[in-house]
Design an enzyme around this catalytic site. Structure first.
Site, PDB file in Angstrom:
ATOM      1  N   GLY A 142       0.800  -1.246   0.026  1.00 20.47           N
ATOM      2  CA  GLY A 142      -0.125   0.000  -0.140  1.00 20.47           C
ATOM      3  C   GLY A 142       0.843   1.196  -0.084  1.00 20.47           C
ATOM      4  CG  LEU A 145       7.030   1.551  -3.272  1.00 21.53           C
ATOM      5  CD1 LEU A 145       7.999   0.987  -1.975  1.00 21.53           C
ATOM      6  CD2 LEU A 145       7.664   2.270  -4.097  1.00 21.53           C
ATOM      7  CB  SER A 146       3.206  -1.949  -7.814  1.00 20.69           C
ATOM      8  OG  SER A 146       2.154  -2.452  -8.417  1.00 20.69           O
ATOM      9  CB  SER A 147       2.811  -4.870  -2.450  1.00 19.27           C
ATOM     10  OG  SER A 147       1.325  -4.641  -2.263  1.00 19.27           O
ATOM     11  CB  SER A 148      -1.527  -4.939  -6.252  1.00 22.81           C
ATOM     12  OG  SER A 148      -1.014  -3.871  -6.668  1.00 22.81           O
ATOM     13  CG  ASP A 192       1.301  -0.536 -10.759  1.00 26.28           C
ATOM     14  OD1 ASP A 192       1.746   0.281 -11.529  1.00 26.28           O
ATOM     15  OD2 ASP A 192       0.322  -0.585 -10.067  1.00 26.28           O
TER      16      ASP A 192
HETATM   17  P1  ADP Z   1       0.284  -1.446  -3.503  1.00 24.16           P
HETATM   18  O1  ADP Z   1       0.090  -2.076  -4.803  1.00 24.16           O
HETATM   19  O2  ADP Z   1       0.718   0.092  -3.948  1.00 24.16           O
HETATM   20  O3  ADP Z   1       1.100  -1.791  -2.690  1.00 24.16           O
HETATM   21  P2  ADP Z   1      -2.438  -2.077  -3.556  1.00 24.16           P
HETATM   22  O4  ADP Z   1      -3.670  -1.535  -2.770  1.00 24.16           O
HETATM   23  O5  ADP Z   1      -2.684  -2.076  -5.113  1.00 24.16           O
HETATM   24  O6  ADP Z   1      -1.173  -1.412  -3.062  1.00 24.16           O
HETATM   25  O7  ADP Z   1      -2.187  -3.411  -3.153  1.00 24.16           O
HETATM   26  C1  ADP Z   1      -2.013  -3.951  -1.778  1.00 24.16           C
HETATM   27  C2  ADP Z   1      -2.725  -5.255  -1.533  1.00 24.16           C
HETATM   28  O8  ADP Z   1      -2.197  -6.316  -2.093  1.00 24.16           O
HETATM   29  C3  ADP Z   1      -2.637  -5.593  -0.105  1.00 24.16           C
HETATM   30  O9  ADP Z   1      -3.793  -4.940   0.815  1.00 24.16           O
HETATM   31  C4  ADP Z   1      -2.973  -7.271  -0.098  1.00 24.16           C
HETATM   32  O10 ADP Z   1      -4.442  -7.280  -0.397  1.00 24.16           O
HETATM   33  C5  ADP Z   1      -2.308  -7.525  -1.535  1.00 24.16           C
HETATM   34  N1  ADP Z   1      -0.980  -8.049  -1.398  1.00 24.16           N
HETATM   35  C6  ADP Z   1      -0.004  -7.643  -1.830  1.00 24.16           C
HETATM   36  N2  ADP Z   1       1.113  -8.248  -0.978  1.00 24.16           N
HETATM   37  C7  ADP Z   1       0.629  -9.227  -0.666  1.00 24.16           C
HETATM   38  C8  ADP Z   1       1.090 -10.431   0.196  1.00 24.16           C
HETATM   39  N3  ADP Z   1       2.515 -10.710   0.131  1.00 24.16           N
HETATM   40  N4  ADP Z   1       0.552 -11.463   0.526  1.00 24.16           N
HETATM   41  C9  ADP Z   1      -0.959 -11.145   0.771  1.00 24.16           C
HETATM   42  N5  ADP Z   1      -1.700  -9.938  -0.097  1.00 24.16           N
HETATM   43  C10 ADP Z   1      -0.781  -9.167  -0.647  1.00 24.16           C
HETATM   44 MG    MG Z   2      -1.097  -1.933  -6.505  1.00 29.53          MG
END
Ligand code: ADP
Ligand code: MG
Length: 402
Positions: A142, A145-148, A192
């Site tokens: 969140g 940095l695109s953890s998604s 992303d």
């Molecule tokens: P960002 O992509 O900027 O980090 P997003 O809101 O697009 O933020 O995505 C974050 C969401 O992705 C988290 O709230 C979670 O639901 C999911 N997510 C990301 N990484 C993980 C992980 N390692 N394990 C489980 N869910 C994850």
């Molecule tokens: Mg994202």
């Protein structure tokens, strides 16, 4: 192998009692420039960062067509039948006309990997064997940095290999986006996922979001004696709610008024006419996208002709446009950018979708401590929680690691 790989492997063994068939990883990304241009068919210039999400994955040996997914983020794994994937998510149910409301039938985090499994099965024609997935990550969540995209890219790469789907990186990026749009319900663009799939060391990805044509642009940041500092404000954003969708709607409205398919088709020279045709808010949204597209093109040209040292002013102009015209910055992001510039950064801007998350600063390599101290001091003086500061080097995209 990193600690994250070990953690994913241990979680997999805890889940299944076995060792995984393999480890796949995908990185987060920083967008150097080109914000909210992706869903307007425009240009972006992101790069992959060293922080990665690792998926430890194995085909189930019980012959049962189920997918089970665990993450270090969640106390409980989630398990569903592969042939039920399409019924799990509200936007999918909506499209099928069976339900218009309600939360997904799975926790939100699980909609990312399960959405990828659903979208990949669709693209490949059928799901493969039942599968177990264990996920660990050091991508800040969140933070813009695109953890998604990292969780999508790691999952998509693993399933592509284990289901022998034979899809290329661009196809896998589209699958990640489809999962995010239709399973999670976040109306994000393709940037992303493309950055996370296609990243290369020391290069940015110059992406035309209309054709999905991607070119690697050497950054030469370290060579120029520079570093890129990420300033994560720790203000969380959420793309599946609120402002992001409103900005998209404003862009669509602006394009409709201009009589074009998307704002990609509006040039800087068209802006004076645009101003006479639309209300002030819509016009400023349009002006951001149109000028930001031009700034991406200018940044690529300047990088090629003069190198990283010369792009600072473009970064600063991009931030001003997001703050004043697109109105997606927050006080913490503005403070980070201003403090970094005052401390001598060549350029700085918020990165990612906005409403929180992170900013970046292009700084002298030997000024990391000076700029960091200045940003920390500015946050303390404003009464903000301490930011998370770290440097990033452009890194490799999604891959199989073991
Ligand atoms: P960002 O992509 O900027 O980090 P997003 O809101 O697009 O933020 O995505 C974050 C969401 O992705 C988290 O709230 C979670 O639901 C999911 N997510 C990301 N990484 C993980 C992980 N390692 N394990 C489980 N869910 C994850
Ligand atoms: Mg994202």
């Amino acid at each position: 192998m990193s600690d994250i790989h070990d953690t994913a492997t241990e979680l997999f063994t805890e889940l299944t009692g076995r060792t995984p068939d393999g480890l796949w990883s995908a990185p987060g990304r920083v967008n150097l420039i080109g914000e909210h241009t992706d869903y307007n068919d425009g240009f972006v210039l992101p790069f992959a960062i060293p922080h990665r999400t690792v998926a430890a994955v194995g085909v189930r040996d019980d012959g049962i067509g189920r997918v089970r997914v665990a993450s270090t983020f969640a106390a409980e794994p989630v398990e569903v039948a592969l042939d039920e994937l399409g019924t799990l998510f509200p936007t999918l149910r909506q499209a099928q006309g069976t339900s218009s409301q309600g939360k997904p039938a799975v926790p939100e985090w699980a909609a990312y990997p399960l959405g990828v499994a659903w979208a990949l099965a669709e693209a490949a024609g059928a799901a493969g064997a039942g599968i177990d997935i264990a996920i660990a990550s050091d991508v800040p969540v969140g933070a813009g940095l695109s953890s998604s995209a990292a969780i999508e890219g790691a999952t998509a790469s693993a399933l592509n290999d284990l289901w022998n789907a034979g899809l290329d990186k661009t196809a896998l990026a589209r699958i990640g986006r489809k999962a995010e749009n239709e399973a999670v319900g976040a109306p994000t663009g393709i940037m992303d996922q493309m950055a996370s799939m296609l990243g290369e060391p020391d290069a940015a990805i110059f992406l035309d979001c209309r054709s999905l044509e991607a070119q690697l642009v050497p950054l030469g940041v370290a060579e120029a004696g520079l570093a890129i500092l990420v300033m994560d404000t720790r203000v969380k954003h959420a793309h599946s709610t609120g402002g992001y969708g409103e900005r998209r709607a404003a862009c669509e409205r602006g394009a409709a008024i201009m009589g074009v398919p998307s704002l990609r088709d509006v040039s800087v020279g068209d802006l004076s006419r645009a101003e006479t045709l639309m209300d002030d808010v819509t016009f400023r949204r349009v002006r951001h996208v149109v000028t930001e597209n031009q700034r991406v093109l200018d940044t690529v040209r300047v990088l090629r002709e003069q190198g990283a040292r010369a792009i600072g002013d473009l970064l600063v102009a991009s931030h001003a446009s997001m703050r004043d015209d697109f109105e997606i910055s927050v006080p913490e992001l503005d403070t980070a950018v201003e403090a970094a510039l005052s401390a001598g950064a060549l350029g700085a801007r918020m990165t990612g979708g906005g409403f929180g998350g992170a900013a970046i600063a292009l700084i002298e390599a030997d000024a990391v401590a000076t700029v960091s101290d200045a940003v920390n001091a500015a946050f303390a003086a404003s009464g903000f929680a301490a930011p998370h500061l770290f440097t990033v080097t452009p890194s490799a995209g999604a891959q199989r690691d073991a």
